[in-house]
Scaffold this motif. Structure first.
Motif, mmCIF file in Angstrom:
data_model
loop_
_atom_site.group_PDB
_atom_site.id
_atom_site.type_symbol
_atom_site.label_atom_id
_atom_site.label_comp_id
_atom_site.label_asym_id
_atom_site.label_seq_id
_atom_site.Cartn_x
_atom_site.Cartn_y
_atom_site.Cartn_z
ATOM 1 N N VAL A 168 0.699 -1.153 -0.079
ATOM 2 C CA VAL A 168 -0.017 0.071 -0.027
ATOM 3 C C VAL A 168 0.856 1.049 -0.129
ATOM 4 O O VAL A 168 0.705 2.218 -0.881
ATOM 5 N N SER A 171 2.502 1.617 -3.494
ATOM 6 C CA SER A 171 1.468 2.140 -4.446
ATOM 7 C C SER A 171 1.042 3.329 -4.208
ATOM 8 O O SER A 171 0.449 4.143 -5.198
ATOM 9 N N LEU A 172 1.267 4.163 -2.973
ATOM 10 C CA LEU A 172 0.645 5.526 -2.593
ATOM 11 C C LEU A 172 2.063 6.338 -3.218
ATOM 12 O O LEU A 172 2.003 7.471 -2.646
ATOM 13 N N GLY A 173 3.081 6.011 -3.586
ATOM 14 C CA GLY A 173 4.155 6.889 -4.076
ATOM 15 C C GLY A 173 5.206 6.939 -3.021
ATOM 16 O O GLY A 173 5.858 7.914 -3.230
ATOM 17 N N ARG A 176 11.119 3.069 -0.770
ATOM 18 C CA ARG A 176 11.437 1.913 -0.012
ATOM 19 C C ARG A 176 11.605 2.534 1.450
ATOM 20 O O ARG A 176 11.382 2.118 2.491
ATOM 21 N N ARG B 50 -0.805 -5.390 -11.652
ATOM 22 C CA ARG B 50 0.533 -4.840 -10.855
ATOM 23 C C ARG B 50 1.632 -4.436 -11.985
ATOM 24 O O ARG B 50 2.506 -3.890 -11.426
ATOM 25 N N ASN B 53 1.396 -0.240 -12.646
ATOM 26 C CA ASN B 53 2.205 0.731 -11.507
ATOM 27 C C ASN B 53 3.535 0.110 -11.105
ATOM 28 O O ASN B 53 3.836 0.621 -10.162
ATOM 29 N N LEU B 55 4.139 -2.337 -9.556
ATOM 30 C CA LEU B 55 4.119 -2.912 -8.226
ATOM 31 C C LEU B 55 5.096 -4.258 -8.070
ATOM 32 O O LEU B 55 5.547 -4.611 -7.177
ATOM 33 N N ASP B 57 7.778 -4.804 -9.208
ATOM 34 C CA ASP B 57 9.072 -4.576 -8.743
ATOM 35 C C ASP B 57 9.517 -5.153 -7.541
ATOM 36 O O ASP B 57 10.456 -5.373 -7.185
ATOM 37 N N LEU B 58 8.532 -5.348 -6.595
ATOM 38 C CA LEU B 58 8.566 -5.075 -5.320
ATOM 39 C C LEU B 58 8.850 -7.005 -5.229
ATOM 40 O O LEU B 58 9.523 -7.226 -4.189
ATOM 41 N N VAL B 83 8.664 5.411 -8.657
ATOM 42 C CA VAL B 83 7.715 6.022 -7.638
ATOM 43 C C VAL B 83 7.127 7.170 -8.151
ATOM 44 O O VAL B 83 5.824 7.327 -7.406
ATOM 45 N N ARG B 86 3.932 5.814 -9.587
ATOM 46 C CA ARG B 86 2.934 5.070 -8.883
ATOM 47 C C ARG B 86 2.101 6.428 -8.160
ATOM 48 O O ARG B 86 0.742 6.411 -7.767
ATOM 49 N N LYS B 87 2.617 7.569 -8.258
ATOM 50 C CA LYS B 87 1.615 8.700 -7.928
ATOM 51 C C LYS B 87 0.725 8.917 -8.998
ATOM 52 O O LYS B 87 -0.199 9.582 -8.706
ATOM 53 N N MET B 91 -3.528 2.530 -6.901
ATOM 54 C CA MET B 91 -4.267 1.291 -7.034
ATOM 55 C C MET B 91 -5.047 0.892 -5.606
ATOM 56 O O MET B 91 -4.628 1.284 -4.601
ATOM 57 N N PHE B 93 -6.581 -2.280 -3.525
ATOM 58 C CA PHE B 93 -6.264 -3.887 -3.253
ATOM 59 C C PHE B 93 -7.600 -4.809 -3.306
ATOM 60 O O PHE B 93 -8.347 -4.239 -2.840
ATOM 61 N N VAL B 97 -6.594 -2.633 2.860
ATOM 62 C CA VAL B 97 -5.526 -2.451 3.708
ATOM 63 C C VAL B 97 -5.657 -1.143 4.188
ATOM 64 O O VAL B 97 -4.815 -0.442 3.709
ATOM 65 N N LEU B 113 3.544 12.729 1.220
ATOM 66 C CA LEU B 113 4.696 12.100 0.655
ATOM 67 C C LEU B 113 5.100 12.819 -0.554
ATOM 68 O O LEU B 113 6.416 13.351 -1.021
ATOM 69 N N ARG B 162 -8.234 7.266 -0.395
ATOM 70 C CA ARG B 162 -6.817 7.347 -0.296
ATOM 71 C C ARG B 162 -6.048 7.406 -1.527
ATOM 72 O O ARG B 162 -5.206 8.082 -1.752
ATOM 73 N N VAL B 163 -6.578 6.657 -2.527
ATOM 74 C CA VAL B 163 -5.856 6.756 -3.893
ATOM 75 C C VAL B 163 -6.334 8.045 -4.749
ATOM 76 O O VAL B 163 -5.589 8.560 -5.094
ATOM 77 N N MET B 166 -4.542 11.170 -3.937
ATOM 78 C CA MET B 166 -3.144 11.445 -4.477
ATOM 79 C C MET B 166 -3.234 12.114 -5.814
ATOM 80 O O MET B 166 -2.259 12.609 -6.655
#
Lengths: 279, 253
Positions: A168, A171-173, A176, B50, B53, B55, B57-58, B83, B86-87, B91, B93, B97, B113, B162-163, B166
């Motif tokens: 999460v 994904s919110l930018g 790490r 995934r 965006n 994701l 990569d994780l 990064v 993703r802004k 996403m 889920f 969460v 952020l 929340r998304v 952004m």
């Protein structure tokens, strides 16, 4: 001949309760015994006066200060290094041969007797680096000693943070590192604090490694380059040299009470932090 | 310009270790539309989502081939900043969460952020995002309580808010209603229909009826391959491929 499950169940409960009771009894006995002998000795004078005749008379003030300072400096050194290692191992590297060797190494390090660390600290910090017996030598030695504990408890705590939180956050930018700072470490905090408390406990109770590196001076230290004596060392010397059994028990009682105080304080601070984050 | 291509998947493949999850997907996502992606479990829907965006990569075992273009720019080229991507591409889920923070702090997580600090601006973002996610009226009096105390349906709308906070360009949703009751589901769908005028939406869903209700275009994935894509009406009434027909009529999956 088969024992009916009802009976094995009853037997298991009896044995488990017995084990718990035995553990509790030993613990209570030790604490009551020491506090019973030590508490009558404790007074304001005992806490805040300088010792006289090597501790036969007078108070324990310098050792109280030493017991506060030495673990504090040790944790200040070990905490960033330990948590940093744990974060790096769990967040920035995969499970490969190198990290497995590091983990195995820290586990081995955790099992080494403290006197070996004391000897190492004496040879390396005190003698080779010419730092002499001082708080810094002692704290560095203790830091190395508790590093494995801090690394492993911090790593366990970090691993227990749900992977979903990291996803999460990313994904919110968040990068790490931002994820580590804002999500991983705050949620791993209770486990990290547990590791710190275990480490403080080990530092406070340590004698061998401290005598070798921080010395046993009864003078009040003025900087980290002065020698000091902790309560544990003081207790050891009082009892070992037969200087004063009475004052030895008094010191032990103060030692137990301070460990209690440190632990309650850390739990209280941690709970306040958690409560503030999630009202 | 509703027909502009926002995201373009070009011969895109994803591997998890030795397993190939996606096989050469070529699929355009049009701006200001809802693209529904349907398919049985294990068909690669989530892998595709995934990828958009990054994701994936994780996951260190994940490897990709091909291109994904966002506004014509390849997001997998080395100098593209994941990064910042993703802004722009948010996403939601499958399982809600909420971070273990207050409602307010959850919503301003992304904006903070991005360096937004002014309280008035954050307040405004919180109210606007919660309004857009149809959650404002239910929670406006308890923004400082823990997000963990919300019901599942409220949590998922919080995740949507929340998304939205952004201010992304694209919203990816991974089976956002799989754990929700019908009323919560209809609230989310309502929100999505209202949001598509401002955003581009990709909705992965296990529920073919949901795709039929809200998607403008529907794509059907099967075993990592794109079987068919077209206007939702046509996919559900006159699919060209027999497998699509079997799936949407409920014969398997």
């Amino acid at each position: 001949m088969r024992i009916p499950p009802r009976n094995t169940q009853a037997l298991a409960v009896t044995l488990l309760a017995g084990a718990t009771g035995l553990t509790l009894a030993v613990l209570v006995f030790v604490i009551v015994f020491i506090l019973g002998k030590g508490l009558p000795v404790i007074s304001l004078g005992f806490l805040f006066d300088n010792p006289q005749e090597m501790g036969k008379a007078g108070g324990i003030f310098p050792t109280l200060v030493g017991t506060l300072i030495l673990p504090l400096v040790a944790i200040l050194i070990a905490l960033p290094a330990g948590v940093g290692t744990a974060v790096y191992l769990s967040e920035y590297t995969g499970d490969n041969l190198a990290t497995r060797i590091i983990r195995f190494g820290t586990d081995c390090l955790a099992g080494i007797p403290s006197i070996i660390f004391g000897l190492f600290g004496f040879i390396f910090f005190v003698t080779t680096l010419k730092m002499g017996w001082c708080i810094l030598s002692g704290a560095l030695t203790l830091a190395i000693m508790v590093l494995p504990t801090i690394i492993r408890t911090a790593e366990e705590a970090i691993r227990a943070v749900p992977a979903g939180y990291r996803e999460v956050s990313c994904s919110l930018g968040a990068t790490r590192w931002e994820t580590v700072l804002k999500v991983v470490l705050p949620n791993a905090l209770p486990g990290i604090v547990t590791g710190i408390m275990l480490s403080i406990g080990r530092c406070i109770g340590e004698t061998a490694a401290v005598i070798f590196t921080a010395g046993a001076s009864l003078r009040l230290p003025h900087s980290v380059f002065d020698s000091t004596r902790t309560m544990a060392v003081h207790f050891y010397i009082l009892a070992r040299e037969g200087i004063s059994n009475e004052n030895a028990y008094g010191t032990a009682a103060v030692l137990i009470l301070s460990v209690l105080l440190v632990n309650s304080l850390s739990y209280w601070m941690m709970n306040r932090f958690i409560a503030r984050r999630t009202k | 310009m509703t027909d502009a291509v926002k995201i373009s998947n070009r011969n895109f493949s994803v591997f998890y270790g030795a397993i190939q999850a996606l096989r050469g997907i070529t699929l355009d996502v049009l701006a200001h539309q809802i693209l529904g992606i349907i398919g049985p479990a294990g068909s690669g829907k989530t892998a595709l989502l995934r990828s958009m965006n990054r994701l994936n990569d994780l996951n260190p075992n994940c490897r990709v081939e091909g291109q994904i273009l966002l506004d014509g720019e390849d997001i997998y080229q080395p100098e593209f900043d994941a990064v910042r991507l993703r802004k722009r591409v948010g996403m939601v889920f499958a399982l809600p969460v909420p971070l273990p923070l207050s409602l307010f702090d959850n919503i301003v997580y992304g904006p903070r952020l991005s360096g937004i600090r002014a309280r008035a601006r954050l307040n405004e973002l919180v109210e606007r995002s919660l309004q857009a996610a149809f959650l404002w009226d239910e929670v406006k009096d308890r923004l400082q309580t823990s997000a963990l105390r919300l019901s599942g349906g409220q949590q998922q709308r919080l995740c949507l808010a929340r998304v939205l906070a952004m201010e992304p360009e694209v919203i990816l949703l991974d089976e956002p209603c799989s754990g929700l009751d019908p009323i919560s589901t209809s609230r989310i769908e309502e929100a999505l229909m209202a949001l598509k005028s401002k955003y581009t939406i990709v909705l992965v869903t296990n529920n073919t009826k949901q795709a039929a209700r809200v998607a403008d275009t529907t794509a059907f994935l099967l075993q990592g391959e794109l079987v068919e894509v077209g206007p939702t009406d046509r996919i559900f009434t006159a699919p060209k491929d027999q497998r699509t027909n079997d799936y949407v009529s409920g014969r398997f999956g």
